[in-house]
Design an enzyme around this catalytic site. Structure first.
Site, PDB file in Angstrom:
ATOM      1  N   CYS A   1       0.834  -1.207   0.000  1.00  0.00           N
ATOM      2  CA  CYS A   1       0.000   0.000   0.000  1.00  0.00           C
ATOM      3  C   CYS A   1       0.870   1.259   0.000  1.00  0.00           C
ATOM      4  O   CYS A   1       1.584   1.515  -0.953  1.00  0.00           O
ATOM      5  CB  CYS A   1      -0.975  -0.035   1.169  1.00  0.00           C
ATOM      6  SG  CYS A   1      -2.381   1.070   0.956  1.00  0.00           S
TER       7      CYS A   1
ATOM      8  N   HIS B   1      -3.573  -5.651   0.752  1.00  0.00           N
ATOM      9  CA  HIS B   1      -3.505  -6.019   2.163  1.00  0.00           C
ATOM     10  C   HIS B   1      -3.946  -7.482   2.283  1.00  0.00           C
ATOM     11  O   HIS B   1      -4.738  -7.975   1.484  1.00  0.00           O
ATOM     12  CB  HIS B   1      -4.429  -5.135   2.998  1.00  0.00           C
ATOM     13  CG  HIS B   1      -3.986  -3.713   3.073  1.00  0.00           C
ATOM     14  ND1 HIS B   1      -2.859  -3.328   3.770  1.00  0.00           N
ATOM     15  CD2 HIS B   1      -4.511  -2.580   2.537  1.00  0.00           C
ATOM     16  CE1 HIS B   1      -2.715  -2.016   3.662  1.00  0.00           C
ATOM     17  NE2 HIS B   1      -3.695  -1.544   2.919  1.00  0.00           N
TER      18      HIS B   1
END
Length: 485
Positions: free
Chosen positions: A328, A427
């Site tokens: 991310c 994630h």
């Protein structure tokens, strides 16, 4: 509230409220339709529902333990700290605004309407609602604007069970003091105590339990033993505990502890096979076997801090020598440039990244991508090539768009020519056993060690394990009586 319900409050943060709720959800789900509920959660770790809504990871875990699909109604207000006393407000799973604490409290009336609606919808679809408070219940300076402890207690009039943590000491004073400080209309609904994280001889504790019951008129429902959980952590206090844990494994992975770190649960699955060391920016990076750069609530500011501390140069020095993963915000930092139109840092500017991947990221608008995804691995290199063509699952929570000419998971991610620098928006990457095994196989072989893939405990097994511990140490007959079933 007409529906059967129970409210689990705590004497402080990290006393075990979330774990108790998870266990209760699992136990009750064997006979009833159960839903968790937390009016307001402040967490660095979040989860994306099937319909793309963002909620606290604890409520997602609790829902799965209850055998129901996580929804935004289970955590209508999520606060994600961004630093400098500002949090991003997620309302019913959608980004709402960035506000300071003072500004947030000005909108409490609006928040109350949202949570009341969420609670009504949950009641329409479930038999029992298991609710959780936040932090310590007796925050007397916040009573008039507290929606998650006092507010939820007053709205629902649910029976309350108060949880205290004996591991850090002072549990009797904490339980007694919390009850004494609660407003009378809330105090009358406290129906039981749970003492959590006990190590030692229960017989030595019993005189104290008796005195506590005599002084408060409230029964102790149970004393739960200290128990290592096999479910994801919720907050930064858990991160402090991880750093204190001893781990003698031969493989060491350094996770850069960014000032605004988020979703550090991404790396918990690796703890089964490696020592995970969280490294502050001013600490020695040492000689790890791999480096992980996690997500962040502010990519630009954490990148600037990474450079100012000298940690950026230390990471760059390992290129081509060991695996470097960015997830991310960490993925965005690995690139050559980050252009911010003012969304991240308040002013329009372009920043130089770490330059380890041939990518660029642009923050063009205040818009977050939140979605669960299934991707196919399409990559080369010593780590990912062995699983080329296999599927992985994960979820995305990010602002910004990244351009990459070497996608590795469908249309996501990037990899360098050597196949050792890997970046992705996914994630939950290491929740995938094939990814986890591929990385560990490489790291173990590089050190001349044999890697034996672990027999992973399933989510269901972990919930059952926790539920059994609670069930064996709680007066379940009294508990059922309290909630009226």
């Amino acid at each position: 509230m007409e529906k059967k319900s129970v409210l689990i409050l705590g004497t402080a943060s990290h006393v075990g409220k979330s774990s108790v709720v998870t266990a209760i959800c699992r136990i009750l789900s064997r006979e009833y339709r159960v839903a968790p509920f937390k009016a307001q959660n402040m967490s660095l770790n979040s989860w994306i529902t099937k319909d793309g809504k963002e909620i606290g990871i604890a409520q997602a875990i609790q829902a799965k333990a209850a055998g129901t699909e996580p929804t935004a109604d289970m955590n209508p207000v999520l606060l994600k700290p961004k630093g400098d006393c500002v949090s991003q407000i997620i309302l019913l799973g959608e980004p709402y605004a960035d506000r300071s604490a003072g500004k947030y409290y000005e909108s409490i009336a609006e928040m109350n309407e949202v949570l009341e609606g969420a609670l009504k919808r949950l009641c329409n679809e479930h038999d029992i609602i298991v609710m959780e408070g936040a932090g310590g219940a007796a925050e007397i300076n916040l009573y008039e604007r507290d929606i998650v402890n006092i507010g939820t207690a007053r709205l629902t009039q649910a029976p309350i069970i108060l949880v205290g943590d004996i591991e850090r000491g002072g549990v009797f004073a904490s339980l007694y003091g919390t009850v004494a400080l609660l407003p009378e209309d809330v105090r009358k609904n406290v129906k039981g105590f749970i003492i959590n994280k006990f190590r030692g001889d229960l017989e030595i504790l019993k005189p104290g339990l008796k005195q506590l019951e005599e002084k408060t008129g409230i029964p102790v429902l149970g004393v739960l033993p200290y128990f290592k959980l096999n479910i994801p952590s919720e907050d930064s206090v858990s991160l402090e505990d991880k750093e204190a844990e001893k781990n003698e494994k031969e493989i060491e992975i350094a996770v850069i502890r960014l000032p605004r770190i988020s979703n550090f649960t991404d790396f918990e699955p690796l703890e089964r096979s490696a020592k995970i060391r969280y490294v502050e920016l001013d600490e020695d990076l040492g000689t790890p076997d791999a480096i992980m750069i996690p997500g962040t609530k502010n990519t630009v500011n954490d990148l600037l801090d990474l450079k100012a501390s000298g940690m950026a140069e230390k990471i760059q020095a390992f290129k081509g020598k060991i695996p470097i993963f960015g997830i991310c915000g960490g993925y965005q930092m690995l690139g050559k440039t980050i252009y911010d139109s003012g969304v991240e840092n308040g002013v329009e500017a372009e920043f130089e990244g770490l330059g380890l991947l041939d990518i660029g990221t642009k923050f063009g608008e205040y818009k977050k991508r939140t979605i669960q995804v299934t991707k196919k691995v399409s990559a080369y290199g010593p780590i990912l090539a062995p699983i080329d063509g296999e599927e992985i699952k994960g979820y995305e929570i990010h602002m910004g768009i990244t351009d990459s000419c070497r996608n590795i998971f469908g249309n996501d991610g990037a990899i360098d020519k050597a196949g050792l620098v890997i970046g992705t928006y996914l994630h939950g990457l290491f929740d995938n056993k094939n990814i986890r095994d591929a990385l560990m196989q490489y790291l173990y072989e590089k050190k001349g060690l044999e890697y034996i893939p672990e027999n992973s405990m399933t989510e269901s097994d972990a919930y059952e394990e926790l539920a059994n511990v609670v069930e064996q140490n709680l007066d379940m007959e009294k508990f059922y009586e309290i909630i009226g079933i």
